[in-house]
Structure formats: structure tokens, C-alpha cells
Design a protein around this motif. Sequence first.
Motif, short mmCIF file in Angstrom:
data_model
loop_
_atom_site.label_atom_id
_atom_site.label_comp_id
_atom_site.label_asym_id
_atom_site.label_seq_id
_atom_site.Cartn_x
_atom_site.Cartn_y
_atom_site.Cartn_z
N THR A 1 29.72 40.18 32.05
CA THR A 1 30.55 39.16 31.83
C THR A 1 31.94 39.57 31.33
O THR A 1 32.16 40.27 30.43
N GLY A 2 32.91 39.32 32.25
CA GLY A 2 34.22 39.59 31.86
C GLY A 2 34.64 40.99 32.17
O GLY A 2 35.86 41.54 31.77
N THR A 3 33.77 42.02 32.67
CA THR A 3 34.06 43.22 33.04
C THR A 3 33.80 43.31 34.40
O THR A 3 34.58 44.62 35.16
N SER A 4 33.51 42.45 35.21
CA SER A 4 33.05 42.99 36.54
C SER A 4 34.25 42.60 37.40
O SER A 4 34.97 41.59 37.28
N PRO A 5 34.62 43.53 38.28
CA PRO A 5 35.88 43.15 39.14
C PRO A 5 35.61 42.16 40.07
O PRO A 5 35.07 42.64 41.04
N VAL A 6 36.17 41.02 39.94
CA VAL A 6 35.93 40.02 40.85
C VAL A 6 37.35 39.19 41.50
O VAL A 6 37.87 38.65 40.64
N PRO A 7 37.77 39.86 42.38
CA PRO A 7 39.18 39.36 42.83
C PRO A 7 39.17 37.97 43.33
O PRO A 7 38.08 37.57 43.86
N GLN A 8 40.05 37.35 43.39
CA GLN A 8 40.12 35.80 43.81
C GLN A 8 40.61 35.93 45.46
O GLN A 8 41.30 37.09 45.82
N LEU A 9 40.46 34.89 46.13
CA LEU A 9 40.53 34.79 47.44
C LEU A 9 42.20 34.88 47.66
O LEU A 9 42.76 35.24 48.67
N GLU A 10 42.56 34.39 46.86
CA GLU A 10 44.31 34.30 46.78
C GLU A 10 44.88 35.75 47.03
O GLU A 10 46.23 35.69 47.09
N GLN A 11 44.29 36.76 46.07
CA GLN A 11 44.86 37.94 46.00
C GLN A 11 45.02 38.67 47.34
O GLN A 11 45.35 39.80 47.55
N ILE A 12 44.50 38.12 48.42
CA ILE A 12 44.59 38.69 49.63
C ILE A 12 46.06 39.00 49.93
O ILE A 12 46.44 39.92 50.49
N GLU A 13 47.13 38.15 49.30
CA GLU A 13 48.48 38.11 49.77
C GLU A 13 49.16 39.60 48.95
O GLU A 13 49.96 40.12 49.36
N HIS A 14 48.14 39.87 47.78
CA HIS A 14 48.80 41.21 47.36
C HIS A 14 48.11 42.39 48.08
O HIS A 14 49.01 43.45 48.10
N LEU A 15 47.12 42.21 48.56
CA LEU A 15 46.86 43.29 49.71
C LEU A 15 47.68 43.60 50.96
O LEU A 15 48.01 44.56 51.26
N VAL A 16 48.10 42.25 51.49
CA VAL A 16 49.09 42.25 52.48
C VAL A 16 50.45 42.96 51.95
O VAL A 16 51.03 43.57 52.64
#
Length: 400
Positions: free
Chosen positions: A266-281
Motif C-alpha cells: 500500500t502506498g508503494t506500488s506504482p499505479v499510474p492513472q488513466l489521465e497520465q497517458i497525456e504525460h506519455l504523449v
Amino acid sequence: MVLHLRLAQWIENHPHISNALLVLVGGFVTIFFTVSALWDGVTWWCMLVCWLPLFFRRAAPTVVAYLHGALVLLSLLAFNVAPVGLCLWSVPCVVYTAAIRSPRRARRGVYLAALLGSAVLGWRSNHWFLFLPENYSTAEWAIVGTMFGVSSAACITVAYLAGDLARGRRQRREQLEDRARRLEIEREQEVRMAAQDERARIAREMHDVVAHSLSVVVAQADGARYAAASDPGVAVATLGTIADTARGSLTEMRRLLGVLRTEDATGTSPVPQLEQIEHLVASVRDAGLPVEHRVSGEPALSAGAQLTLYRVAQEALTNVLKHAWQASSVRIVVEHRPDGSWAEITNDGAASTSRTPRGGYGLQGLRERVDLHGGSLTAGPHPDRPDVFVVRVTLPGEEK
């Protein structure tokens, strides 16, 4: 542990030694009850012959039971010797052992044979019963014979039922022990399967994090190398992007390693949010590839399905940087519906280089993720345009 439990455990672990001790103690009991025939050699020889097979009672219960009964009846019928002192304990013992250790038909045969012996004992009681007057009547003989026969049959029946009960308890104990062993094996298998699933999950996470970040770093480094000679300012900006990407990747790796170091993720697993696709782009655009990103609707996916959709977009963009770096157009379309989400990632760089995707661990991991959530994923060239590579994913909505 209680003394009688220790004794029972020792008897179970040392069956032949405990049986020999029991037979020796029974021999002393026999001597005590046969002291009146101290000078009768025939009686003592009959006792000895009937007593010796009892040492093999645990090794061959059925054979010893029949042999012991035959020798006792032979002594009674042929020599008029009734080894009562021996039979008081030996016959219940052999019947009890046969009821525990013999097959069903064999133990029932032993029981019926012992009942027959009891009847013969009652019938022959007039020849050796010491307290019966010489001028006894037929009625008195019938009463005495019936008394001895019924008493012997009752003792044999109690021994048989006790042995049958002990056999049932032993079988239930063995079944429980076997069940416990099987449960332990199943638990170990579940632990191994869970560990394998966790390793696969971590491998997917590491591939998603490291592969994408390194692909961006490589693309930016190549651009900076070419720009350094003509435009140093662009090279400096590109090196800054490389540093930012590397720092972000290092942060993600630290979070991922935190999952391995602690039991509670809890609190350590890297769980990106769906909105972060914009950062990938944005990171791919910084690498020099034009990317079009379009989203419509509101997602109705579970947290795991949203992470899966994010990983699909990340893997697709990573493959563009690795295998289609000369693409002139990259397009990401995400459509959210009440019953699920649909996404398509296309690029036109499939024909510009021989480094085409070969279905490595990235796509394999994505298919596993998508299948886990009941969706579907396809990846391959467009049927009408071989120069366009298309990745399509469909994920069902979360049930409410």
C-alpha cells in the motif's frame, strides 16, 4: 503429554515389542490361574503350545487367531484340557487384533469362529468344571454350559466391537492426516502460484516502466547528438528532457522495489492513472514524434482495467520509439462508453524500417493483462495499409 497417551504412542511405534511384553504378562496371568494343575504335565504342555503363537499376533492376526482357536479346541476335545486361564485374555486379544488389522471378511470369520469356540466350551464344561457335583442333572449341565458359553461369547463380542471401533478411529485419523498432507501440498502449490503471478506482475511493471523510459532516453540522446553540431541550444534542452525522464524512471523503479521489500504494498506500488497517458504523449512528442491524442466519454472501468489501458498505450508508444522511430504520424484514440472502453493506437512507420515488432514480452504481458479483465487485444499491420501498424484493445465496463 499425558502418560497414557505416551504409552499409546510407544505401543503404536513399537508394535512387536509391545506385543511380546503383553504376551509375557499374559503368561504370568495364565500361571496364576492354572496353579491348581501344577503337577499336570499335559495341561502345561497344552498351555505352552497355545501360548507360543500369540507372539506373532500383530504380524499375522488372522492366521494366529485361527491357529490359536484350533489349538485351544484341540486341547479341549482331545486331551480334556480347558485352558481357561489362557483364554481369559488370549481370545479377546486375538479377536480384537483381527478386528483392527484384518480385512472385512477375515475379521468376521474370526469373530464367528470365536463364537463357535464359545459354544464348544459351554458344551464341554461338564468334563472339567471343578465345582459341579458328580451326580449333576441334565438341567444343571445345561445351565452351567449356557453360562460359560454366553459369558465367553459376550467377552468375544465386546472385544470384537472394541477392535472395530478402534479400526474406525484409526481410519478416520489416517484420513485426517492424509487430508492435512494434501492441504499442505495444495497450500504450497498456491503459494508457488501466487509467487509466480507476483513475479509475472513485477516483470510486466518493470518492462513497462524501464522500456518506455529508456526508449525515450535513447530517442532523445540520438536527437541531441545530431543537434549538438548545428544547434547547441536544442541539444541542451534535449539533455534536460533526458534527465527528467531518467529521474521519473528512477522514481518509478524505487516504488516498484518498495513492493519487493515490504509485504504491504500500500502506498508503494506504482499505479499510474488513466489521465497520465497525456504525460506519455508529451514525452514522445519531446522525442520528436508527432502524436495525436483524442479521448471521448468518461471511463466506466475498474482501477485494474484503467491501469491496463494505460499500460497498453505505454507499450504501444514504446514500440513506436523502438521500432518505428521514422514514423510521421502517431495517433491515439480512446473512447469510453457505459459498457466499457475502446482504444486504438496507430503509427505509419511500419514500412520505414526493418525493425518491426516481433511480439516480445511486452505484447505478451499486455495480452495477459487484458485477458485478466475479460477484454481483447489485437496488434498488427492495417489490412488496407501495410505501412500502418495498429494496436486495438477493448475492455468491458465495471459491473455495478
